[in-house]
Design an enzyme around this catalytic site. Structure first.
Site, PDB file in Angstrom:
ATOM      1  N   GLU A 178       0.838  -1.204   0.000  1.00 23.58           N
ATOM      2  CA  GLU A 178       0.000   0.000   0.000  1.00 23.58           C
ATOM      3  C   GLU A 178       0.873   1.255   0.000  1.00 23.58           C
ATOM      4  O   GLU A 178       0.986   1.963   1.008  1.00 23.58           O
ATOM      5  CB  GLU A 178      -0.959  -0.048   1.186  1.00 23.58           C
ATOM      6  CG  GLU A 178      -1.912  -1.241   1.074  1.00 23.58           C
ATOM      7  CD  GLU A 178      -2.867  -1.391   2.243  1.00 23.58           C
ATOM      8  OE1 GLU A 178      -2.866  -0.527   3.134  1.00 23.58           O
ATOM      9  OE2 GLU A 178      -3.607  -2.392   2.259  1.00 23.58           O
ATOM     10  N   HIS A 380     -16.952 -10.593   6.947  1.00 19.84           N
ATOM     11  CA  HIS A 380     -15.684  -9.893   7.152  1.00 19.84           C
ATOM     12  C   HIS A 380     -14.890 -10.546   8.272  1.00 19.84           C
ATOM     13  O   HIS A 380     -15.403 -10.742   9.372  1.00 19.84           O
ATOM     14  CB  HIS A 380     -15.930  -8.414   7.490  1.00 19.84           C
ATOM     15  CG  HIS A 380     -14.662  -7.630   7.564  1.00 19.84           C
ATOM     16  ND1 HIS A 380     -14.300  -6.877   8.647  1.00 19.84           N
ATOM     17  CD2 HIS A 380     -13.644  -7.505   6.678  1.00 19.84           C
ATOM     18  CE1 HIS A 380     -13.120  -6.301   8.428  1.00 19.84           C
ATOM     19  NE2 HIS A 380     -12.709  -6.675   7.238  1.00 19.84           N
ATOM     20  N   HIS A 381     -13.669 -10.926   7.954  1.00 27.11           N
ATOM     21  CA  HIS A 381     -12.728 -11.459   8.939  1.00 27.11           C
ATOM     22  C   HIS A 381     -11.484 -10.581   8.952  1.00 27.11           C
ATOM     23  O   HIS A 381     -10.577 -10.789   8.157  1.00 27.11           O
ATOM     24  CB  HIS A 381     -12.310 -12.889   8.569  1.00 27.11           C
ATOM     25  CG  HIS A 381     -13.383 -13.909   8.750  1.00 27.11           C
ATOM     26  ND1 HIS A 381     -13.329 -15.154   8.142  1.00 27.11           N
ATOM     27  CD2 HIS A 381     -14.533 -13.893   9.474  1.00 27.11           C
ATOM     28  CE1 HIS A 381     -14.407 -15.857   8.493  1.00 27.11           C
ATOM     29  NE2 HIS A 381     -15.154 -15.108   9.288  1.00 27.11           N
ATOM     30  N   GLU A 382     -11.452  -9.616   9.818  1.00 26.41           N
ATOM     31  CA  GLU A 382     -10.216  -8.838  10.013  1.00 26.41           C
ATOM     32  C   GLU A 382      -9.396  -9.571  11.067  1.00 26.41           C
ATOM     33  O   GLU A 382      -9.862  -9.758  12.188  1.00 26.41           O
ATOM     34  CB  GLU A 382     -10.543  -7.412  10.457  1.00 26.41           C
ATOM     35  CG  GLU A 382      -9.338  -6.594  10.883  1.00 26.41           C
ATOM     36  CD  GLU A 382      -8.271  -6.480   9.789  1.00 26.41           C
ATOM     37  OE1 GLU A 382      -8.570  -5.897   8.747  1.00 26.41           O
ATOM     38  OE2 GLU A 382      -7.138  -6.997   9.986  1.00 26.41           O
ATOM     39  N   HIS A 456      -7.890  -8.781   1.727  1.00 25.38           N
ATOM     40  CA  HIS A 456      -7.230  -7.471   1.854  1.00 25.38           C
ATOM     41  C   HIS A 456      -5.894  -7.662   2.563  1.00 25.38           C
ATOM     42  O   HIS A 456      -5.699  -8.633   3.279  1.00 25.38           O
ATOM     43  CB  HIS A 456      -8.120  -6.483   2.601  1.00 25.38           C
ATOM     44  CG  HIS A 456      -9.153  -5.881   1.684  1.00 25.38           C
ATOM     45  ND1 HIS A 456      -9.355  -4.535   1.555  1.00 25.38           N
ATOM     46  CD2 HIS A 456     -10.006  -6.471   0.819  1.00 25.38           C
ATOM     47  CE1 HIS A 456     -10.299  -4.309   0.657  1.00 25.38           C
ATOM     48  NE2 HIS A 456     -10.716  -5.473   0.193  1.00 25.38           N
ATOM     49  N   GLU A 457      -4.972  -6.737   2.303  1.00 27.98           N
ATOM     50  CA  GLU A 457      -3.580  -6.897   2.750  1.00 27.98           C
ATOM     51  C   GLU A 457      -3.080  -8.292   2.355  1.00 27.98           C
ATOM     52  O   GLU A 457      -2.557  -9.040   3.188  1.00 27.98           O
ATOM     53  CB  GLU A 457      -3.439  -6.663   4.271  1.00 27.98           C
ATOM     54  CG  GLU A 457      -3.821  -5.265   4.708  1.00 27.98           C
ATOM     55  CD  GLU A 457      -5.330  -5.077   4.815  1.00 27.98           C
ATOM     56  OE1 GLU A 457      -6.006  -5.990   5.299  1.00 27.98           O
ATOM     57  OE2 GLU A 457      -5.838  -4.022   4.393  1.00 27.98           O
ATOM     58  N   GLU A 475      -7.098  -6.893  -2.413  1.00 26.33           N
ATOM     59  CA  GLU A 475      -6.699  -5.491  -2.384  1.00 26.33           C
ATOM     60  C   GLU A 475      -5.268  -5.462  -2.934  1.00 26.33           C
ATOM     61  O   GLU A 475      -5.052  -5.664  -4.125  1.00 26.33           O
ATOM     62  CB  GLU A 475      -6.834  -4.966  -0.960  1.00 26.33           C
ATOM     63  CG  GLU A 475      -6.677  -3.477  -0.844  1.00 26.33           C
ATOM     64  CD  GLU A 475      -6.630  -3.035   0.596  1.00 26.33           C
ATOM     65  OE1 GLU A 475      -7.184  -1.988   0.900  1.00 26.33           O
ATOM     66  OE2 GLU A 475      -6.012  -3.735   1.429  1.00 26.33           O
ATOM     67  N   GLU A 481      -9.803   3.380   0.444  1.00 27.75           N
ATOM     68  CA  GLU A 481      -9.745   3.710   1.871  1.00 27.75           C
ATOM     69  C   GLU A 481      -8.752   4.844   2.147  1.00 27.75           C
ATOM     70  O   GLU A 481      -8.968   5.659   3.039  1.00 27.75           O
ATOM     71  CB  GLU A 481      -9.389   2.469   2.694  1.00 27.75           C
ATOM     72  CG  GLU A 481      -8.027   1.895   2.348  1.00 27.75           C
ATOM     73  CD  GLU A 481      -7.706   0.595   3.091  1.00 27.75           C
ATOM     74  OE1 GLU A 481      -8.539   0.127   3.867  1.00 27.75           O
ATOM     75  OE2 GLU A 481      -6.610   0.055   2.870  1.00 27.75           O
TER      76      GLU A 481
HETATM   77  C1  NOJ Z   1      -8.164  -2.683   5.754  1.00 30.00           C
HETATM   78  C2  NOJ Z   1      -9.098  -2.972   4.630  1.00 30.00           C
HETATM   79  O1  NOJ Z   1      -8.472  -2.733   3.402  1.00 30.00           O
HETATM   80  C3  NOJ Z   1     -10.325  -2.122   4.832  1.00 30.00           C
HETATM   81  O2  NOJ Z   1     -11.192  -2.265   3.732  1.00 30.00           O
HETATM   82  C4  NOJ Z   1     -10.985  -2.502   6.122  1.00 30.00           C
HETATM   83  O3  NOJ Z   1     -12.093  -1.684   6.335  1.00 30.00           O
HETATM   84  C5  NOJ Z   1     -10.008  -2.347   7.279  1.00 30.00           C
HETATM   85  N1  NOJ Z   1      -8.804  -3.026   7.001  1.00 30.00           N
HETATM   86  C6  NOJ Z   1     -10.585  -2.894   8.570  1.00 30.00           C
HETATM   87  O4  NOJ Z   1     -10.642  -4.287   8.510  1.00 30.00           O
HETATM   88 CA    CA Z   2      -5.943  -2.092   3.148  1.00 28.70          CA
END
Ligand code: NOJ
Ligand code: CA
Length: 676
Positions: A178, A380-382, A456-457, A475, A481
């Site tokens: 990023e 969503h799994h952060e 993502h990431e 991503e 974002e």
């Molecule tokens: C980074 C992600 O790219 C974004 O879309 C997300 O909202 C945040 N992390 C939180 O998980």
């Molecule tokens: Ca991101």
């Protein structure tokens, strides 16, 4: 339907020369099917090298090949043998994609290098030579089954000849991929991520990347100040590059080589070098569009964390579901629904539960609400980069989602690269072998439940969506974002660089479509730096089978005329043509809807206004289309008047040429609706 499997494909290979006798041979060459590119491999003075020429001129000078293993002296190669050549010309069908039918026309050159160390005794090297680029991979045949070996060096080099500009950012940064790109003399590259794209002074493009990155570390490219690039693999914490057991093949190292910007952007070498679909029938996934409880958190109107501002509450989600149902969106992404967001989750990801919701988020009620309206929750799994914590829970987490009709899960790994803690407490980079294994394990676990993954990431995309079609998007670059956070947000040229760099790897979940650009008049570097037309054009320029309409529902309802383009634009394509472009300056892409006759066009310029003429000869000859043109309006300028948008309609045919007047930071989005 022209659909051929890998088996049939190899049966079609035409041997051009019989395997040579076993004695060592020092040099062998093969050409691409159209005789555009030629690859020669040579063993001399203990080194194995390859070189590439294009139309008789050397493009890549002889550069070294091969890996080194712990416990062995650096290898000396003594010869090459077992040369095999053949050609393949076939096509195969993507279940969904930027192009339905993919042609795979290449020559193959296979050989065996003889080395003087036990693990390098017989090293298979395979080149696939297309007219617009090559792939090369190693096969280490002499690693005994059950023996664990440590790869400690990669001697693969790339030696472009001539003077090049490169678009790149330094690798190994804490924000992973990023970063904004810079363009410099290619000799200034320190260590770069791939896809790494270079343009020679006379307009020849080279782009370095890899395909089929499985159980192996990501490849970075290190410069030497003189233009040579060397493979550098993201290591394990102890410096080992890769751990392998038994005979193994590496991913493909790929180089696109073309003087056409369209051929560069539309090359399918990446996909062709991946294995066919391993999942069988994947009709359980359908490309589509989604909205989400998302931008409001990035704007700090609501929170991921629990409390009075918690965004993921049942009533709010149902409001989004109503909007999705009304305007034809398939899904609603909800972030911040699960326990674990209340501290600094970017360092305390171990606190995340993926099966326990916050009390104000009623998943049963939400799923039932969606079912009645034909809208599905997008999961969503952060992980906060707490990979072990997630890996322990992911099967149960996917089961829970499956029970609630969730068909797509967005995952996330927000933690500084280099700080991901593995099972032994080691600190991992975001795309070493450890994370490459993890990302794929998630995709496989999800596939068992008919769930698609949008990472993502992520580890960079290397075309694995061919083999694992449920790995639908990622991503892996600065997305929308960054336009919420600011200082600085993405400058206009970002969108004119991505199509020729990051997007060569595969789809991106960029999340376009911000309509409230000025947000009450905040400074330029803290908001979206584009006109409204660009926000529409991004749906065409950036391919993804899932596209978000990222803004708040109320902002779309304020501008229904512009919103119509987002409602109309498909996310699955019969074919794609990158029509014009200059890296960092502008890009024009047209795509034909899959299962329909309409075409869509997206054009984006950098900070400079630009007048482009675009021939419409991609349209079907002899047919009429209504062009619905969403163009920058009078006075439009991303700095001062980003909202100015003019929507016009006119009848056009393939004979016509359109003038595209792009404002500074502007663009155009066009739907060509087939009239007959
Ligand atoms: C980074 C992600 O790219 C974004 O879309 C997300 O909202 C945040 N992390 C939180 O998980
Ligand atoms: Ca991101």
């Amino acid at each position: 339907m022209i659909l051929r499997t890998a088996l049939l494909l190899s049966a079609l290979a035409v041997p051009l020369s019989a395997p040579l006798a076993a004695e060592a041979q020092q040099r062998t060459c093969a050409q691409s099917p159209g005789k555009v590119l030629e690859v020669c491999v040579e063993v001399r003075d203990g080194r194995a090298t390859y070189e590439v020429s294009r139309r008789g001129q050397q493009v890549l000078a002889p550069a070294t090949l091969g890996l080194g293993f712990a416990g062995e002296a650096p290898v000396r190669y003594t010869g090459l043998s077992d040369v095999r050549t053949g050609t393949v010309d076939t096509s195969w069908e993507q279940p969904w994609g930027e192009q339905r039918l993919i042609q795979d026309n290449h020559a193959e050159l296979g050989l065996t290098l003889a080395g003087d160390t036990p693990l390098n005794r017989h090293v298979g090297v395979t080149f696939r030579i297309f007219d617009e680029g090559i792939g090369l991979r190693y096969d280490y045949k002499d690693v005994p089954a059950g023996q664990k070996v440590a790869v400690i060096s990669d001697g693969t080099q790339f030696r472009p000849q001539g003077h090049y500009t490169a678009w790149w950012y330094p690798a190994l940064g804490q924000e992973r991929d990023e970063y904004l790109y810079t363009s410099t003399d290619a000799r200034r590259i320190t260590t770069a991520e791939t896809p790494l794209t270079l343009e020679r002074d006379d307009g020849l493009y080279l782009s370095f990347h890899e395909a089929a990155l499985v159980d192996w570390p990501s490849m970075l490219l290190a410069g030497d100040g003189a233009g040579t690039l060397s493979a550098r693999l993201m290591p394990w914490p102890d410096g080992t590059l890769a751990w392998k057991t038994g005979p193994f093949s590496t991913p493909w190292r790929t180089i696109l080589i073309t003087d056409s910007i369209g051929t560069l952007a539309d090359s399918r070498i990446e996909l062709n070098l991946n294995e066919p679909n391993a999942l069988g029938d994947v009709s359980w996934f359908k490309p589509g569009k989604y909205i989400g409880v998302w931008w409001e958190m990035h704007l700090k109107r609501t929170t991921w964390a629990s409390g009075p501002q918690h965004g993921a509450n049942t009533a709010n989600v149902e409001r989004y579901m109503d909007f999705a149902a009304k305007y034809g969106f398939d899904g609603v992404l909800v972030e911040g629904w699960n326990k674990g967001w209340d501290g600094d989750w970017t360092v305390e990801g171990d606190k995340f539960s993926f099966t326990e919701a916050y009390p104000d988020f009623d998943m049963d009620a939400i799923a039932a609400y969606g079912r009645k309206r034909g809208v599905r929750l997008i999961g969503h799994h952060e992980t906060g980069g707490a990979v072990e914590n997630y890996a322990r829970q992911m099967n149960a987490a996917f089961d829970l989602y499956k029970a609630h009709d969730v068909g797509v899960v967005k995952t996330g790994y927000v933690r500084h690269s280099g700080n991901i803690v593995d099972a032994d407490g080691g600190l991992q980079w975001f795309a070493g072998q450890y994370m490459v294994r993890h990302d794929l394990a998630v995709v496989e676990a999800a596939a068992k439940r008919h769930i698609a993954i949008d990472t993502h990431e992520p580890v960079k995309d290397t075309g694995l969506r061919r083999t694992y079609p449920n790995w639908i998007s990622r991503e892996g670059a600065r997305g929308q974002e960054y336009n919420a956070w600011g200082d600085p947000t993405n400058p206009p040229e970002h969108m004119t660089i991505l199509p020729f760099t990051r997007l060569l790897g595969g789809p991106m979940d960029f999340t376009p479509g911000i309509f409230d650009i000025t947000r009450g008049g905040i400074e330029l570097t803290r908001r979206v730096q584009s006109t409204l037309a660009v926000q529409l054009a991004e749906y065409v320029v950036v391919y993804s089978p899932v596209q978000m309409a990222a803004d708040l529902p109320e902002n779309y309802e304020k501008n229904p005329a512009a919103f119509q383009f987002i409602r109309d634009v498909p996310t699955d394509w019969e074919t794609t043509r990158t029509l014009q472009g200059k890296i960092g300056d502008y890009v024009v892409v047209a795509r034909q809807q899959r299962g329909g006759k309409d075409w869509y066009l997206g054009a984006i310029t950098d900070e400079n206004a630009r007048k482009l003429q675009q021939k419409l000869d991609f349209l079907a000859p002899g047919h009429r289309y209504e062009a619905q043109i969403y163009a920058d309006g009078p006075g439009a300028d991303y700095r001062t008047k980003p909202d100015a948008l003019t929507i016009t309609r006119k009848v056009v045919t393939a004979q016509d040429t359109l003038d595209l007047n792009l404002a500074p930071g502007g663009g155009a989005a066009i739907r060509f609706r087939a009239l007959d």
